[in-house]
Design a protein around this motif. Structure first.
Motif, PDB file in Angstrom:
ATOM      1  N   LYS A  22      12.056-114.085  22.612  1.00 38.74           N
ATOM      2  CA  LYS A  22      12.793-113.855  21.009  1.00 38.74           C
ATOM      3  C   LYS A  22      12.847-112.326  20.551  1.00 38.74           C
ATOM      4  O   LYS A  22      12.251-111.707  21.377  1.00 38.74           O
ATOM      5  CB  LYS A  22      11.632-114.179  20.096  1.00 38.74           C
ATOM      6  N   LYS A  23      14.406-112.099  20.005  1.00 36.33           N
ATOM      7  CA  LYS A  23      13.779-109.956  19.641  1.00 36.33           C
ATOM      8  C   LYS A  23      12.914-109.614  19.515  1.00 36.33           C
ATOM      9  O   LYS A  23      12.219-109.977  18.891  1.00 36.33           O
ATOM     10  CB  LYS A  23      15.452-110.202  19.635  1.00 36.33           C
ATOM     11  N   PRO A  24      12.560-108.433  19.337  1.00 42.96           N
ATOM     12  CA  PRO A  24      11.380-108.200  19.237  1.00 42.96           C
ATOM     13  C   PRO A  24      10.980-107.992  17.478  1.00 42.96           C
ATOM     14  O   PRO A  24      12.329-107.606  17.279  1.00 42.96           O
ATOM     15  CB  PRO A  24      11.142-106.680  19.624  1.00 42.96           C
ATOM     16  N   ASN A  25      10.098-108.464  17.375  1.00 43.06           N
ATOM     17  CA  ASN A  25       9.848-107.543  15.893  1.00 43.06           C
ATOM     18  C   ASN A  25       9.401-106.241  14.729  1.00 43.06           C
ATOM     19  O   ASN A  25       9.614-105.492  16.060  1.00 43.06           O
ATOM     20  CB  ASN A  25       9.482-108.887  14.635  1.00 43.06           C
ATOM     21  N   CYS A  26       9.558-106.220  14.114  1.00 44.56           N
ATOM     22  CA  CYS A  26       9.578-104.468  13.128  1.00 44.56           C
ATOM     23  C   CYS A  26       7.889-104.119  14.005  1.00 44.56           C
ATOM     24  O   CYS A  26       7.665-102.792  14.491  1.00 44.56           O
ATOM     25  CB  CYS A  26       8.880-104.339  11.541  1.00 44.56           C
ATOM     26  N   ILE A  27       7.306-104.927  13.929  1.00 46.32           N
ATOM     27  CA  ILE A  27       5.411-104.369  14.534  1.00 46.32           C
ATOM     28  C   ILE A  27       5.696-104.213  16.099  1.00 46.32           C
ATOM     29  O   ILE A  27       5.118-102.981  16.528  1.00 46.32           O
ATOM     30  CB  ILE A  27       4.177-105.722  13.767  1.00 46.32           C
ATOM     31  N   GLN A  28       6.369-105.515  16.997  1.00 49.14           N
ATOM     32  CA  GLN A  28       6.451-105.109  17.925  1.00 49.14           C
ATOM     33  C   GLN A  28       7.013-103.186  18.495  1.00 49.14           C
ATOM     34  O   GLN A  28       6.566-102.424  18.731  1.00 49.14           O
ATOM     35  CB  GLN A  28       6.890-105.735  18.614  1.00 49.14           C
ATOM     36  N   ILE A  29       8.257-103.241  17.867  1.00 50.91           N
ATOM     37  CA  ILE A  29       8.959-102.094  17.962  1.00 50.91           C
ATOM     38  C   ILE A  29       7.619-100.952  17.855  1.00 50.91           C
ATOM     39  O   ILE A  29       7.916 -99.783  18.313  1.00 50.91           O
ATOM     40  CB  ILE A  29       9.848-101.940  16.903  1.00 50.91           C
ATOM     41  N   LEU A  30       7.605-100.696  16.439  1.00 48.50           N
ATOM     42  CA  LEU A  30       6.213 -99.697  15.990  1.00 48.50           C
ATOM     43  C   LEU A  30       5.192 -99.159  17.257  1.00 48.50           C
ATOM     44  O   LEU A  30       5.136 -98.264  17.382  1.00 48.50           O
ATOM     45  CB  LEU A  30       5.472-100.237  14.566  1.00 48.50           C
ATOM     46  N   ILE A  31       4.506-100.483  16.786  1.00 45.22           N
ATOM     47  CA  ILE A  31       3.169-100.296  18.685  1.00 45.22           C
ATOM     48  C   ILE A  31       4.180 -99.215  20.084  1.00 45.22           C
ATOM     49  O   ILE A  31       3.333 -99.221  20.294  1.00 45.22           O
ATOM     50  CB  ILE A  31       2.785-102.012  18.794  1.00 45.22           C
ATOM     51  N   ARG A  32       5.308-100.179  20.078  1.00 40.26           N
ATOM     52  CA  ARG A  32       5.616 -99.818  21.465  1.00 40.26           C
ATOM     53  C   ARG A  32       5.639 -98.389  21.437  1.00 40.26           C
ATOM     54  O   ARG A  32       6.248 -97.544  22.152  1.00 40.26           O
ATOM     55  CB  ARG A  32       6.936-100.680  21.546  1.00 40.26           C
ATOM     56  N   ALA A  33       6.721 -97.847  20.146  1.00 33.78           N
ATOM     57  CA  ALA A  33       6.389 -96.427  19.500  1.00 33.78           C
ATOM     58  C   ALA A  33       5.601 -95.492  19.687  1.00 33.78           C
ATOM     59  O   ALA A  33       5.243 -94.338  20.373  1.00 33.78           O
ATOM     60  CB  ALA A  33       8.398 -96.026  18.724  1.00 33.78           C
ATOM     61  N   LEU A  34       5.153 -96.027  18.993  1.00 30.92           N
ATOM     62  CA  LEU A  34       3.895 -94.997  18.608  1.00 30.92           C
ATOM     63  C   LEU A  34       2.266 -95.575  20.164  1.00 30.92           C
ATOM     64  O   LEU A  34       2.166 -94.655  19.816  1.00 30.92           O
ATOM     65  CB  LEU A  34       3.204 -95.736  17.206  1.00 30.92           C
ATOM     66  N   VAL A  35       2.137 -96.741  19.953  1.00 33.54           N
ATOM     67  CA  VAL A  35       1.120 -96.622  20.980  1.00 33.54           C
ATOM     68  C   VAL A  35       1.661 -96.380  22.568  1.00 33.54           C
ATOM     69  O   VAL A  35       0.497 -95.963  23.633  1.00 33.54           O
ATOM     70  CB  VAL A  35       0.705 -97.942  20.636  1.00 33.54           C
ATOM     71  N   GLY A  36       3.280 -96.666  22.593  1.00 33.15           N
ATOM     72  CA  GLY A  36       3.431 -95.860  24.317  1.00 33.15           C
ATOM     73  C   GLY A  36       4.302 -94.511  24.015  1.00 33.15           C
ATOM     74  O   GLY A  36       3.692 -94.134  25.113  1.00 33.15           O
ATOM     75  N   PHE A  37       4.670 -93.697  23.208  1.00 38.96           N
ATOM     76  CA  PHE A  37       4.564 -92.521  23.334  1.00 38.96           C
ATOM     77  C   PHE A  37       3.339 -91.885  22.675  1.00 38.96           C
ATOM     78  O   PHE A  37       3.477 -90.497  23.314  1.00 38.96           O
ATOM     79  CB  PHE A  37       6.053 -91.910  22.545  1.00 38.96           C
ATOM     80  N   GLY A  38       2.781 -92.745  21.595  1.00 39.65           N
ATOM     81  CA  GLY A  38       1.354 -90.876  21.599  1.00 39.65           C
ATOM     82  C   GLY A  38       1.023 -90.488  22.324  1.00 39.65           C
ATOM     83  O   GLY A  38       0.257 -89.357  22.128  1.00 39.65           O
ATOM     84  N   PRO A  39       0.243 -91.701  23.401  1.00 35.82           N
ATOM     85  CA  PRO A  39      -0.676 -90.980  23.950  1.00 35.82           C
ATOM     86  C   PRO A  39       0.149 -89.632  25.126  1.00 35.82           C
ATOM     87  O   PRO A  39      -0.474 -88.584  25.984  1.00 35.82           O
ATOM     88  CB  PRO A  39      -0.770 -92.183  25.429  1.00 35.82           C
ATOM     89  N   VAL A  40       1.399 -89.907  25.656  1.00 34.23           N
ATOM     90  CA  VAL A  40       2.763 -88.701  25.673  1.00 34.23           C
ATOM     91  C   VAL A  40       2.420 -87.525  25.609  1.00 34.23           C
ATOM     92  O   VAL A  40       2.475 -86.502  26.181  1.00 34.23           O
ATOM     93  CB  VAL A  40       4.089 -89.305  26.603  1.00 34.23           C
TER      94      VAL A  40
END
Length: 139
Positions: free
Chosen positions: A82-100
């Protein structure tokens, strides 16, 4: 083994970083801090804010797709298809780019290694948010 689309992802990420950098340079120049070519902390703050906005705001209105995905004809889906929900989008942005941000860009290498080792080609951001990147209109 599924296609990983690593080249498209690499090109898209580069274009996204260049776009973010150009907007940050424009904003920094408009502020006229008088620092010239010395390291300017305003640029880096602006760069991070604009990039996080690209990673959060654009996907909320584009069914989870970032600016890079729109440019390279890729889409993101939840692992359930399915399309990603808002929580998945936030996790992908914050936890995905935060460590960068915290590692000064080193985390991109970790994400690249992760995407090379994963059978679906998922990077760190996709693994932690339970999403997968695919081509939008496969031929």
């Amino acid at each position: 083994m599924e296609k990983r689309y690593l080249f498209q992802r690499f090109i898209g990420a580069g274009l996204e970083l260049l776009t973010t950098g150009a907007l940050a340079v424009f904003y920094t120049e408009m502020q006229n801090t008088g620092r010239g070519f010395e390291p300017n902390p305003l640029f880096w703050k602006t760069f991070i804010i604009i990039h996080m906005a690209f990673l959060i705001v654009v996907p909320l209105f584009a069914n989870g797709r970032t600016l890079a995905m729109l440019l390279t004809n890729l889409t993101v889906t939840s692992n359930s298809g399915k399309k990603p929900n808002c929580i998945q989008i936030l996790i992908r942005a914050l936890v995905g780019f935060g460590p960068v941000v915290l590692t000064g860009g080193f985390w991109y290498i970790v994400s690249l290694i992760t995407s090379l080792m994963d059978s679906k080609g998922r990077g760190w951001g996709e693994i932690v948010s339970y999403t997968t990147i695919k081509q939008r209109n496969p031929r």
